[in-house]
Design an enzyme around this catalytic site. Structure first.
Site, PDB file in Angstrom:
ATOM      1  N   ILE A 154       0.822  -1.222   0.000  1.00  0.00           N
ATOM      2  CA  ILE A 154       0.000   0.000   0.000  1.00  0.00           C
ATOM      3  C   ILE A 154       0.852   1.268   0.000  1.00  0.00           C
ATOM      4  CG2 ILE A 154      -2.112  -1.003   0.973  1.00  0.00           C
ATOM      5  CD1 ILE A 154      -1.248   0.176   3.710  1.00  0.00           C
TER       6      ILE A 154
ATOM      7  N   ASP B 243      -8.096   0.779  19.796  1.00  0.00           N
ATOM      8  CA  ASP B 243      -8.376   1.561  21.008  1.00  0.00           C
ATOM      9  C   ASP B 243      -7.112   2.238  21.549  1.00  0.00           C
ATOM     10  OD1 ASP B 243      -7.066  -0.700  22.000  1.00  0.00           O
ATOM     11  OD2 ASP B 243      -8.595  -1.202  23.485  1.00  0.00           O
TER      12      ASP B 243
ATOM     13  N   TYR C 200       3.487   2.792  17.372  1.00  0.00           N
ATOM     14  CA  TYR C 200       2.365   2.114  16.703  1.00  0.00           C
ATOM     15  C   TYR C 200       1.086   2.927  16.864  1.00  0.00           C
ATOM     16  CZ  TYR C 200      -1.699  -0.980  16.336  1.00  0.00           C
ATOM     17  OH  TYR C 200      -2.935  -1.496  16.038  1.00  0.00           O
TER      18      TYR C 200
ATOM     19  N   SER D 223       1.008   6.150  14.999  1.00  0.00           N
ATOM     20  CA  SER D 223       0.814   6.023  13.543  1.00  0.00           C
ATOM     21  C   SER D 223      -0.648   5.725  13.225  1.00  0.00           C
ATOM     22  CB  SER D 223       1.742   4.946  12.961  1.00  0.00           C
ATOM     23  OG  SER D 223       1.372   3.655  13.408  1.00  0.00           O
ATOM     24  N   LYS D 224      -1.309   4.937  14.078  1.00  0.00           N
ATOM     25  CA  LYS D 224      -2.736   4.650  13.840  1.00  0.00           C
ATOM     26  C   LYS D 224      -3.573   5.919  14.094  1.00  0.00           C
ATOM     27  CE  LYS D 224      -4.465   1.090  13.035  1.00  0.00           C
ATOM     28  NZ  LYS D 224      -4.734   0.352  11.755  1.00  0.00           N
TER      29      LYS D 224
ATOM     30  N   ASP E   3       9.879  -4.656  31.727  1.00  0.00           N
ATOM     31  CA  ASP E   3       8.627  -4.108  31.212  1.00  0.00           C
ATOM     32  C   ASP E   3       8.815  -3.499  29.815  1.00  0.00           C
ATOM     33  OD1 ASP E   3       5.970  -3.561  31.265  1.00  0.00           O
ATOM     34  OD2 ASP E   3       6.041  -2.176  32.974  1.00  0.00           O
ATOM     35  N   ARG E   4       7.728  -3.456  29.054  1.00  0.00           N
ATOM     36  CA  ARG E   4       7.724  -2.753  27.760  1.00  0.00           C
ATOM     37  C   ARG E   4       7.920  -1.257  28.015  1.00  0.00           C
ATOM     38  NH1 ARG E   4       2.285  -3.665  24.375  1.00  0.00           N
ATOM     39  NH2 ARG E   4       3.422  -5.390  23.443  1.00  0.00           N
TER      40      ARG E   4
HETATM   41  P1  NAD Z   1      -1.495  -8.465  11.423  1.00  0.00           P
HETATM   42  O1  NAD Z   1      -0.142  -7.906  11.726  1.00  0.00           O
HETATM   43  O2  NAD Z   1      -1.803  -9.866  11.815  1.00  0.00           O
HETATM   44  O3  NAD Z   1      -1.781  -8.354   9.850  1.00  0.00           O
HETATM   45  C1  NAD Z   1      -1.438  -7.229   9.098  1.00  0.00           C
HETATM   46  C2  NAD Z   1      -1.500  -7.602   7.623  1.00  0.00           C
HETATM   47  O4  NAD Z   1      -1.173  -6.435   6.859  1.00  0.00           O
HETATM   48  C3  NAD Z   1      -0.482  -8.688   7.225  1.00  0.00           C
HETATM   49  O5  NAD Z   1      -1.105  -9.655   6.421  1.00  0.00           O
HETATM   50  C4  NAD Z   1       0.589  -7.927   6.451  1.00  0.00           C
HETATM   51  O6  NAD Z   1       1.242  -8.711   5.464  1.00  0.00           O
HETATM   52  C5  NAD Z   1      -0.235  -6.799   5.838  1.00  0.00           C
HETATM   53  N1  NAD Z   1       0.602  -5.625   5.518  1.00  0.00           N
HETATM   54  C6  NAD Z   1       1.511  -5.028   6.320  1.00  0.00           C
HETATM   55  N2  NAD Z   1       2.097  -4.000   5.681  1.00  0.00           N
HETATM   56  C7  NAD Z   1       1.532  -3.933   4.441  1.00  0.00           C
HETATM   57  C8  NAD Z   1       1.723  -3.074   3.318  1.00  0.00           C
HETATM   58  N3  NAD Z   1       2.607  -2.086   3.346  1.00  0.00           N
HETATM   59  N4  NAD Z   1       0.963  -3.288   2.220  1.00  0.00           N
HETATM   60  C9  NAD Z   1       0.053  -4.299   2.182  1.00  0.00           C
HETATM   61  N5  NAD Z   1      -0.150  -5.152   3.205  1.00  0.00           N
HETATM   62  C10 NAD Z   1       0.590  -4.975   4.337  1.00  0.00           C
HETATM   63  O7  NAD Z   1      -2.511  -7.434  12.055  1.00  0.00           O
HETATM   64  P2  NAD Z   1      -3.917  -7.700  12.782  1.00  0.00           P
HETATM   65  O8  NAD Z   1      -3.676  -7.974  14.198  1.00  0.00           O
HETATM   66  O9  NAD Z   1      -4.727  -8.626  11.965  1.00  0.00           O
HETATM   67  O10 NAD Z   1      -4.539  -6.217  12.668  1.00  0.00           O
HETATM   68  C11 NAD Z   1      -5.252  -5.820  11.505  1.00  0.00           C
HETATM   69  C12 NAD Z   1      -5.717  -4.390  11.673  1.00  0.00           C
HETATM   70  O11 NAD Z   1      -6.544  -4.272  12.820  1.00  0.00           O
HETATM   71  C13 NAD Z   1      -4.568  -3.410  11.882  1.00  0.00           C
HETATM   72  O12 NAD Z   1      -4.890  -2.220  11.185  1.00  0.00           O
HETATM   73  C14 NAD Z   1      -4.551  -3.160  13.389  1.00  0.00           C
HETATM   74  O13 NAD Z   1      -4.064  -1.876  13.671  1.00  0.00           O
HETATM   75  C15 NAD Z   1      -6.027  -3.291  13.708  1.00  0.00           C
HETATM   76  N6  NAD Z   1      -6.343  -3.759  15.066  1.00  0.00           N
HETATM   77  C16 NAD Z   1      -5.774  -4.905  15.565  1.00  0.00           C
HETATM   78  C17 NAD Z   1      -6.137  -5.363  16.820  1.00  0.00           C
HETATM   79  C18 NAD Z   1      -5.573  -6.624  17.401  1.00  0.00           C
HETATM   80  O14 NAD Z   1      -5.834  -6.931  18.560  1.00  0.00           O
HETATM   81  N7  NAD Z   1      -4.823  -7.420  16.664  1.00  0.00           N
HETATM   82  C19 NAD Z   1      -7.088  -4.634  17.571  1.00  0.00           C
HETATM   83  C20 NAD Z   1      -7.626  -3.453  17.033  1.00  0.00           C
HETATM   84  C21 NAD Z   1      -7.262  -3.041  15.769  1.00  0.00           C
HETATM   85  O1  DAU Z   2      -5.679  -2.818  21.927  1.00  0.00           O
HETATM   86  C1  DAU Z   2      -5.604  -3.182  20.585  1.00  0.00           C
HETATM   87  C2  DAU Z   2      -4.187  -3.564  20.239  1.00  0.00           C
HETATM   88  O2  DAU Z   2      -3.945  -4.826  20.860  1.00  0.00           O
HETATM   89  C3  DAU Z   2      -3.936  -3.652  18.738  1.00  0.00           C
HETATM   90  O3  DAU Z   2      -4.106  -2.383  18.166  1.00  0.00           O
HETATM   91  C4  DAU Z   2      -2.516  -4.168  18.447  1.00  0.00           C
HETATM   92  O4  DAU Z   2      -2.338  -4.328  17.055  1.00  0.00           O
HETATM   93  C5  DAU Z   2      -2.365  -5.514  19.134  1.00  0.00           C
HETATM   94  O5  DAU Z   2      -1.043  -5.991  18.956  1.00  0.00           O
HETATM   95  C6  DAU Z   2      -2.678  -5.398  20.641  1.00  0.00           C
HETATM   96  O6  DAU Z   2      -1.641  -4.611  21.314  1.00  0.00           O
HETATM   97  P1  DAU Z   2      -1.063  -5.035  22.741  1.00  0.00           P
HETATM   98  O7  DAU Z   2       0.264  -4.433  22.900  1.00  0.00           O
HETATM   99  O8  DAU Z   2      -2.067  -4.808  23.816  1.00  0.00           O
HETATM  100  O9  DAU Z   2      -0.968  -6.649  22.488  1.00  0.00           O
HETATM  101  P2  DAU Z   2       0.169  -7.710  22.903  1.00  0.00           P
HETATM  102  O10 DAU Z   2      -0.396  -9.060  22.636  1.00  0.00           O
HETATM  103  O11 DAU Z   2       1.483  -7.372  22.309  1.00  0.00           O
HETATM  104  O12 DAU Z   2       0.286  -7.528  24.473  1.00  0.00           O
HETATM  105  C7  DAU Z   2      -0.836  -7.696  25.331  1.00  0.00           C
HETATM  106  C8  DAU Z   2      -0.386  -7.361  26.756  1.00  0.00           C
HETATM  107  O13 DAU Z   2       0.531  -8.376  27.210  1.00  0.00           O
HETATM  108  C9  DAU Z   2       0.377  -6.061  26.861  1.00  0.00           C
HETATM  109  O14 DAU Z   2       0.070  -5.463  28.119  1.00  0.00           O
HETATM  110  C10 DAU Z   2       1.852  -6.479  26.841  1.00  0.00           C
HETATM  111  C11 DAU Z   2       1.816  -7.836  27.510  1.00  0.00           C
HETATM  112  N1  DAU Z   2       2.801  -8.829  27.038  1.00  0.00           N
HETATM  113  C12 DAU Z   2       2.919  -9.022  25.693  1.00  0.00           C
HETATM  114  C13 DAU Z   2       3.799  -9.957  25.188  1.00  0.00           C
HETATM  115  C14 DAU Z   2       3.954 -10.172  23.693  1.00  0.00           C
HETATM  116  C15 DAU Z   2       3.517  -9.586  27.940  1.00  0.00           C
HETATM  117  O15 DAU Z   2       3.386  -9.432  29.172  1.00  0.00           O
HETATM  118  N2  DAU Z   2       4.380 -10.526  27.459  1.00  0.00           N
HETATM  119  C16 DAU Z   2       4.565 -10.738  26.106  1.00  0.00           C
HETATM  120  O16 DAU Z   2       5.397 -11.592  25.731  1.00  0.00           O
END
Ligand code: NAD
Ligand code: DAU
Length: 351
Positions: free
Chosen positions: A62, A133, A157, A160-161, A287-288
């Site tokens: 994209i 969120d 992250y 950027s969103k 911690d992160r």
């Molecule tokens: P993901 O990382 O599993 O998938 C992202 C997909 O986008 C991949 O298939 C990747 O190949 C594709 N992609 C990345 N860069 C690209 C580019 N430049 N051009 C075309 N394709 C590209 O992500 P996800 O967890 O499925 O999240 C999907 C969407 O939902 C994201 O926009 C994320 O911000 C949003 N979101 C995710 C969560 C969550 O908990 N995972 C929650 C709320 C919102």
């Molecule tokens: O809230 C929505 C978001 O949720 C999405 O927009 C993101 O794309 C998605 O990745 C997710 O973000 P988080 O950072 O909340 O998800 P993650 O699974 O990375 O982590 C969940 C929580 O667990 C967070 O508080 C960090 C913690 N964590 C994560 C990992 C990977 C750990 O404690 N240990 C770990 O190894």
């Protein structure tokens, strides 16, 4: 075909569930799945629908403006559901740039292409941006994110969103481009890349490896089953009001450590291990950086206006998720070994 719909990021975790739902539910829509197939894109997530007559896969980026313009010329989309993104907070902390390119520039390219193609004829056209969120920042013990909560992103992250959200709204206000947005909480379920908390913990527990919990494990997330998110996306795409934003959440807050303890209990049960075996793998690690303390969504708008609510209780959904990862060992092995990345060549180049 009644409509041609572009779904970006359809080889990712949530995108694959959305593509599957749309391909199966709307046989009269042509679904074009555009994905760059980064490390997070996996065509093994959608093998069950890849031969459907109403489905096409396009490998592309994209961020590549000229490519996006050509793709729009080729298909003349009626609707766009934009999920493609760099999605992992930890990766954005170690390398922010890719997040700026894909999440911001990539989104602007789609907005520009839609505007150019639709000109002023916006009837039955829609660009739907899938957001998070995390744009709202971090909560203390009290309160919830509503659609009018002020933005306060705190990681590269989420920044950027948030930036992309603002641009999508700017195109609506400035050019009247028909858009809709949703901001969802943490998703869990099948096909999630095992860098995120739940699939990473399942994979490590299965292999008797340490389960890393950041800090003291006190951070809180609101978890939603991914299939429920896909259903909400379907509803918003078809019934949402243009220009509006909808918060989507599970009404299901968990401290990370409590979630991991529950997961350990389920894993011991499924793997016929002695109680406490998985729990012994929990390891508290550094911690992160800038770790957001709590996310919690007020999802009353989508409930009242579109009659959507989560369909599963968390223990039910988590149990289904554990079963799925344990019953789909080849998927997990392909992902962890990197073998999944050769599937595109096998399936689309050599035949
Ligand atoms: P993901 O990382 O599993 O998938 C992202 C997909 O986008 C991949 O298939 C990747 O190949 C594709 N992609 C990345 N860069 C690209 C580019 N430049 N051009 C075309 N394709 C590209 O992500 P996800 O967890 O499925 O999240 C999907 C969407 O939902 C994201 O926009 C994320 O911000 C949003 N979101 C995710 C969560 C969550 O908990 N995972 C929650 C709320 C919102
Ligand atoms: O809230 C929505 C978001 O949720 C999405 O927009 C993101 O794309 C998605 O990745 C997710 O973000 P988080 O950072 O909340 O998800 P993650 O699974 O990375 O982590 C969940 C929580 O667990 C967070 O508080 C960090 C913690 N964590 C994560 C990992 C990977 C750990 O404690 N240990 C770990 O190894």
């Amino acid at each position: 075909m009644k409509k041609t719909i572009l779904i970006t990021g359809g080889a990712g975790f949530i995108g694959s569930h959305v593509v599957r739902l749309f391909v199966q539910k709307y046989p009269d829509y042509l679904i074009v799945n555009l994905d760059k197939l980064t490390y997070a894109g996996n065509l093994l997530n959608i093998t069950d629908i890849e031969d459907s007559p109403n489905y096409v896969f396009e490998k592309g980026d994209i961020v590549d403006e000229a490519y996006i313009e050509c793709l729009f010329e080729k298909y003349r989309f009626d609707g766009i559901i934009h999920l493609a993104a760099e999605s992992h907070v930890d990766r954005s902390i170690s390398n922010p740039n890719e997040f700026i390119f894909t999440n911001i520039i990539g989104t602007v390219n789609l907005l520009n292409a839609a505007r150019k193609q639709w000109k002023e004829d916006f009837e039955n056209k829609l660009l739907y941006f899938i957001s998070t969120d995390e744009v709202y920042g971090s909560l203390g013990n009290e309160g919830f994110f509503t659609e009018s909560t002020a933005y306060s992103p705190r990681s590269p992250y989420s920044a950027s969103k948030a930036s992309a959200d603002h641009l999508v709204r700017a195109f609506y206000h400035t050019y009247k481009l028909p858009v809709v947005l949703s901001n969802c909480s943490n998703n869990y379920g099948s096909y999630q890349f095992p860098e995120k908390l739940i699939p990473l913990a399942i994979h490590n527990i299965k292999n008797m490896k340490a389960v890393p919990v950041y800090g003291k494990g006190e951070n809180i997330r609101d978890w939603l089953y991914v299939v429920d998110h896909a259903k909400a996306i379907d509803l918003i795409f078809h019934k949402g009001i243009t220009g509006e934003t909808y918060n989507i959440g599970g009404n299901n807050e968990w401290k990370n450590i409590d979630l991991i303890m529950l997961l350990c209990k389920l894993m011991d049960k499924h793997l016929n291990r002695k109680d406490g075996t998985s729990e012994s793998l929990i390891t508290f690690v550094k911690d992160r950086a800038g770790h957001d303390m709590r996310y919690a969504i007020d999802a009353s708008k989508i409930k009242t206006e579109l009659n959507w609510e989560p369909s599963l209780q968390f223990e039910q959904g988590l149990n289904l998720t554990v079963e799925w990862y344990l019953n789909n060992e080849p998927w997990l092995d392909n992902v962890t070994s990197g073998a999944y990345q050769s599937y595109y060549e096998q399936q689309y180049i050599k035949r």
